[in-house]
Write a protein that holds these residues in place. Structure first.
Motif, mmCIF file in Angstrom:
data_model
loop_
_atom_site.group_PDB
_atom_site.id
_atom_site.type_symbol
_atom_site.label_atom_id
_atom_site.label_comp_id
_atom_site.label_asym_id
_atom_site.label_seq_id
_atom_site.Cartn_x
_atom_site.Cartn_y
_atom_site.Cartn_z
ATOM 1 N N ALA A 42 -108.279 11.720 16.748
ATOM 2 C CA ALA A 42 -107.044 11.897 15.986
ATOM 3 C C ALA A 42 -107.309 12.047 14.491
ATOM 4 C CB ALA A 42 -106.105 10.717 16.231
ATOM 5 N N GLY A 43 -108.589 12.136 14.126
ATOM 6 C CA GLY A 43 -108.949 12.371 12.741
ATOM 7 C C GLY A 43 -109.105 11.130 11.895
ATOM 8 N N LEU A 44 -109.170 9.962 12.510
ATOM 9 C CA LEU A 44 -109.323 8.707 11.778
ATOM 10 C C LEU A 44 -110.779 8.274 11.751
ATOM 11 C CD1 LEU A 44 -106.204 6.830 13.200
ATOM 12 C CD2 LEU A 44 -106.363 8.294 11.177
ATOM 13 N N ALA A 45 -111.053 7.238 10.974
ATOM 14 C CA ALA A 45 -112.423 6.722 10.835
ATOM 15 C C ALA A 45 -112.449 5.244 11.213
ATOM 16 C CB ALA A 45 -112.928 6.931 9.411
ATOM 17 N N PRO A 46 -112.350 4.943 12.496
ATOM 18 C CA PRO A 46 -112.306 3.539 12.918
ATOM 19 C C PRO A 46 -113.637 2.833 12.700
ATOM 20 C CG PRO A 46 -112.516 4.976 14.819
ATOM 21 C CD PRO A 46 -112.304 5.875 13.640
ATOM 22 N N ARG A 47 -113.553 1.514 12.495
ATOM 23 C CA ARG A 47 -114.747 0.675 12.368
ATOM 24 C C ARG A 47 -114.635 -0.494 13.331
ATOM 25 N NH1 ARG A 47 -116.378 -0.988 6.431
ATOM 26 N NH2 ARG A 47 -118.138 -1.739 7.670
ATOM 27 N N SER A 48 -115.793 -0.934 13.821
ATOM 28 C CA SER A 48 -115.830 -2.049 14.768
ATOM 29 C C SER A 48 -116.323 -3.308 14.082
ATOM 30 C CB SER A 48 -116.759 -1.715 15.945
ATOM 31 O OG SER A 48 -116.250 -0.627 16.685
ATOM 32 N N TYR A 49 -115.767 -4.450 14.515
ATOM 33 C CA TYR A 49 -116.128 -5.750 13.969
ATOM 34 C C TYR A 49 -116.287 -6.719 15.135
ATOM 35 C CZ TYR A 49 -114.404 -3.674 9.641
ATOM 36 O OH TYR A 49 -114.215 -2.844 8.563
ATOM 37 N N GLU A 50 -117.386 -7.473 15.137
ATOM 38 C CA GLU A 50 -117.664 -8.409 16.219
ATOM 39 C C GLU A 50 -118.119 -9.747 15.663
ATOM 40 O OE1 GLU A 50 -119.189 -5.520 19.872
ATOM 41 O OE2 GLU A 50 -120.672 -6.503 18.575
ATOM 42 N N ARG A 51 -117.500 -10.784 16.126
ATOM 43 C CA ARG A 51 -118.019 -12.126 15.827
ATOM 44 C C ARG A 51 -119.232 -12.408 16.687
ATOM 45 N NH1 ARG A 51 -114.661 -17.892 15.877
ATOM 46 N NH2 ARG A 51 -116.446 -19.198 15.256
ATOM 47 N N GLU A 52 -119.181 -11.949 17.939
ATOM 48 C CA GLU A 52 -120.303 -12.018 18.861
ATOM 49 C C GLU A 52 -120.395 -10.693 19.603
ATOM 50 O OE1 GLU A 52 -120.251 -15.314 21.509
ATOM 51 O OE2 GLU A 52 -120.466 -16.806 19.907
ATOM 52 N N PRO A 53 -121.596 -10.283 20.009
ATOM 53 C CA PRO A 53 -121.734 -9.014 20.714
ATOM 54 C C PRO A 53 -120.807 -8.932 21.926
ATOM 55 C CG PRO A 53 -123.891 -9.878 20.132
ATOM 56 C CD PRO A 53 -122.898 -10.959 19.793
ATOM 57 N N GLY A 54 -120.140 -7.796 22.058
ATOM 58 C CA GLY A 54 -119.244 -7.584 23.179
ATOM 59 C C GLY A 54 -117.805 -7.957 22.913
ATOM 60 N N ARG A 55 -117.545 -8.777 21.896
ATOM 61 C CA ARG A 55 -116.173 -9.167 21.556
ATOM 62 C C ARG A 55 -115.705 -8.254 20.416
ATOM 63 N NH1 ARG A 55 -114.949 -13.950 24.031
ATOM 64 N NH2 ARG A 55 -112.920 -12.897 24.145
ATOM 65 N N THR A 56 -115.403 -7.018 20.767
ATOM 66 C CA THR A 56 -115.228 -5.958 19.778
ATOM 67 C C THR A 56 -113.778 -5.804 19.332
ATOM 68 O OG1 THR A 56 -117.015 -4.791 20.927
ATOM 69 C CG2 THR A 56 -115.811 -3.567 19.250
ATOM 70 N N ASN A 57 -113.599 -5.690 18.025
ATOM 71 C CA ASN A 57 -112.325 -5.375 17.397
ATOM 72 C C ASN A 57 -112.463 -4.034 16.693
ATOM 73 O OD1 ASN A 57 -110.943 -8.248 17.540
ATOM 74 N ND2 ASN A 57 -113.013 -8.596 16.793
ATOM 75 N N VAL A 58 -111.430 -3.218 16.773
ATOM 76 C CA VAL A 58 -111.443 -1.897 16.141
ATOM 77 C C VAL A 58 -110.320 -1.840 15.113
ATOM 78 C CG1 VAL A 58 -111.274 0.583 16.501
ATOM 79 C CG2 VAL A 58 -112.337 -0.855 18.259
ATOM 80 N N VAL A 59 -110.669 -1.458 13.881
ATOM 81 C CA VAL A 59 -109.694 -1.359 12.800
ATOM 82 C C VAL A 59 -109.785 0.032 12.192
ATOM 83 C CG1 VAL A 59 -108.901 -2.311 10.601
ATOM 84 C CG2 VAL A 59 -109.902 -3.828 12.328
ATOM 85 N N ALA A 60 -108.625 0.632 11.950
ATOM 86 C CA ALA A 60 -108.566 1.955 11.324
ATOM 87 C C ALA A 60 -107.343 2.014 10.421
ATOM 88 C CB ALA A 60 -108.499 3.053 12.384
ATOM 89 N N ARG A 61 -107.372 2.941 9.494
ATOM 90 C CA ARG A 61 -106.245 3.112 8.578
ATOM 91 C C ARG A 61 -105.765 4.558 8.645
ATOM 92 N NH1 ARG A 61 -104.280 0.566 3.419
ATOM 93 N NH2 ARG A 61 -105.624 -1.174 4.013
ATOM 94 N N VAL A 62 -104.455 4.715 8.824
ATOM 95 C CA VAL A 62 -103.821 6.031 8.792
ATOM 96 C C VAL A 62 -103.243 6.207 7.394
ATOM 97 C CG1 VAL A 62 -102.152 7.573 9.863
ATOM 98 C CG2 VAL A 62 -103.194 5.738 11.217
ATOM 99 N N PRO A 63 -103.766 7.143 6.606
ATOM 100 C CA PRO A 63 -103.246 7.298 5.237
ATOM 101 C C PRO A 63 -101.830 7.852 5.228
ATOM 102 C CG PRO A 63 -104.865 9.006 5.737
ATOM 103 C CD PRO A 63 -104.867 8.068 6.891
ATOM 104 N N GLY A 64 -100.987 7.265 4.403
ATOM 105 C CA GLY A 64 -99.616 7.717 4.276
ATOM 106 C C GLY A 64 -99.444 8.715 3.149
ATOM 107 N N SER A 65 -98.248 9.281 3.069
ATOM 108 C CA SER A 65 -97.966 10.292 2.042
ATOM 109 C C SER A 65 -97.552 9.679 0.715
ATOM 110 C CB SER A 65 -96.879 11.245 2.534
ATOM 111 O OG SER A 65 -95.680 10.531 2.830
ATOM 112 N N ASP A 66 -97.164 8.396 0.724
ATOM 113 C CA ASP A 66 -96.704 7.737 -0.506
ATOM 114 C C ASP A 66 -97.546 6.488 -0.753
ATOM 115 O OD1 ASP A 66 -95.425 6.518 -2.596
ATOM 116 O OD2 ASP A 66 -93.401 6.716 -1.762
ATOM 117 N N PRO A 67 -98.560 6.577 -1.607
ATOM 118 C CA PRO A 67 -99.458 5.435 -1.836
ATOM 119 C C PRO A 67 -98.796 4.272 -2.560
ATOM 120 C CG PRO A 67 -99.972 7.242 -3.339
ATOM 121 C CD PRO A 67 -98.955 7.766 -2.377
#
Length: 434
Positions: A42-67
């Protein structure tokens, strides 16, 4: 890649992301990779974060038109509770689409929201659209056992990911609830979560004198504990109305043509009929005994007995709650917290709530949108600590007779395909315009 929202949900269900207990889960990383692939497409740049291997969280930001606008957080968990396949009529992780429903563990708790979000993002990418404000997306692990590897950890260790977020939406709100007015007319209520009861999970310990069970013993730890639990379970907790519950009673009562008497809440609940189920568990605090353990032989009186009690508190009531618990337990019982988190609540009279109501009414002209308080808890408790106003808003339109509340953690969990498609339209409207 899957194109329809129902196909997305079916594929997500096929990842067995069972969360058995704290520190014991499976499949979250594979599901997170699936989400990452779709976010990237979808054109985003997600990043993964893990406290322990396998317990994966995915965070991404969708830029808006009004900063200049504050970002909105949308969070959804990928883990699910266990499912016993022997009790199901379909395989819990087959992700079957049949009879107008998507079947499987997580269908309503809460992979449906994950699928709807991915469907909206795919639509935006194809249409070349973006929202007015930045949208922060968090697909997290471990909600079902407290967020120690998910939301709670992210909020504590990576709060910068959510800088500026003024509000958030997630599970347990925005679904249709069929009721009947006093004149017999059908009414569709859409409860939006604006609050959650707090959690005070307790471990109780009773001590006494060990001895042979055939001999008199007036200091039996088991009896002391059972008597205390009986007092807790029988206690009639007083009604304590606050913004969400009072507003629900007033607005639902007006929509149903029912007399609302805030000095007689039990009477008002009786007049609300089936709609009372939305609020009946959240006008009071509660204490529910759930686990007992003591001894190992039938003829031996143990010196120690333990119990777990699920305690739930309303906003501003925790001190009163704990004082009452201590008076009911008595001097021979000690308590400690297994888990403790305060109640949370967000404003009802706010642009956020208004935008959710507008999105629902744009797709259902007969929608009656009301605030309510969740009886349980979600990851909102973690993100509220960052000063974010958290709402329950995962919209669905459900058929008459569909017991939505029985689906979460239940047997044969499923969600209607038409309801998912409705949810995509509502989320697109809300996220595009808010």
């Amino acid at each position: 890649m899957a194109e329809s929202v129902e196909q997305l949900l079916a594929e997500l269900i096929r990842f067995d992301t069972t969360n058995f207990a704290v520190g014991e889960a499976r499949g979250e990383a594979a599901a997170a990779e699936f989400v990452t692939d779709h976010l990237t497409a979808a054109g985003l740049a997600p990043r993964s974060y893990e406290r322990e291997p396998g317990r994966t969280n995915v965070v991404a930001r969708v830029p808006g038109s009004d900063p200049t606008l504050d970002p909105l957080l949308v969070h959804a968990h990928l883990d699910v509770v266990p499912a016993d396949p022997e009790l199901w009529s379909v395989s819990p992780f087959a992700g079957e689409i049949a009879d107008g429903y998507v079947w499987g563990r997580g269908a309503v708790d809460m992979k449906d929201m994950c699928a709807m979000l991915l469907a909206v993002l795919r639509r935006w990418a194809l249409d070349g659209r973006r929202p007015r404000r930045d949208i922060v997306l968090a697909f997290v692990a471990d909600e079902e056992t407290g967020g120690h590897y998910g939301a709670a950890w992210l909020a504590e260790e990576h709060p910068e990911l959510f800088d500026g977020c003024a509000a958030a939406i997630s599970e347990s709100g925005g679904y249709s609830y069929h009721a009947t007015s006093a004149s017999g007319e059908p009414v569709r209520l859409y409860p939006v979560g604006t609050a959650e009861r707090g959690t005070s999970s307790l471990r109780l310990t009773a001590t006494g004198r060990a001895g042979h069970a055939s001999r008199r013993n007036d200091d039996n730890a088991v009896r002391t504990l059972v008597d205390a639990l009986s007092r807790l379970a029988a206690h009639d907790w007083p009604v304590r109305l606050f913004s969400a519950t009072q507003a629900f009673l007033e607005r639902a009562g007006a929509a149903l043509g029912v007399e609302v008497d805030l000095s007689d809440v039990d009477g008002t609940l009786a007049r609300l009929g089936p709609a009372a189920k939305i609020v009946e568990s959240t006008v009071r605090s509660s204490t529910t005994p759930t686990v007992l353990s003591a001894g190992n032989r039938v003829n031996v009186i143990p010196s120690v007995a333990h119990a777990h009690v699920d305690g739930r508190t309303l906003p501003g009531s925790e001190d009163e709650f704990l004082s009452t618990v201590d008076s009911l337990l008595g001097p021979k019982i000690t308590r400690e917290f297994l888990h403790r988190s305060p109640a949370v609540h967000a404003p009802i009279d706010s642009p956020w709530f208004d935008a959710m109501a507008d999105a629902l009414r744009a797709n259902d002209s007969e929608a009656i949108v009301v605030p309510y308080c969740l009886g349980g808890g979600t990851d909102a408790k973690a993100f509220s600590r960052l000063g974010i106003q958290c709402y329950g808003f995962a919209p669905l339109r459900l058929p008459v007779g569909f017991d939505y509340r029985a689906m979460a953690h239940g047997v044969d969990e499923r969600v209607p395909v038409d309801g998912l498609r409705f949810g995509v339209e509502v989320l697109d409207h809300f996220l595009s315009r808010v």
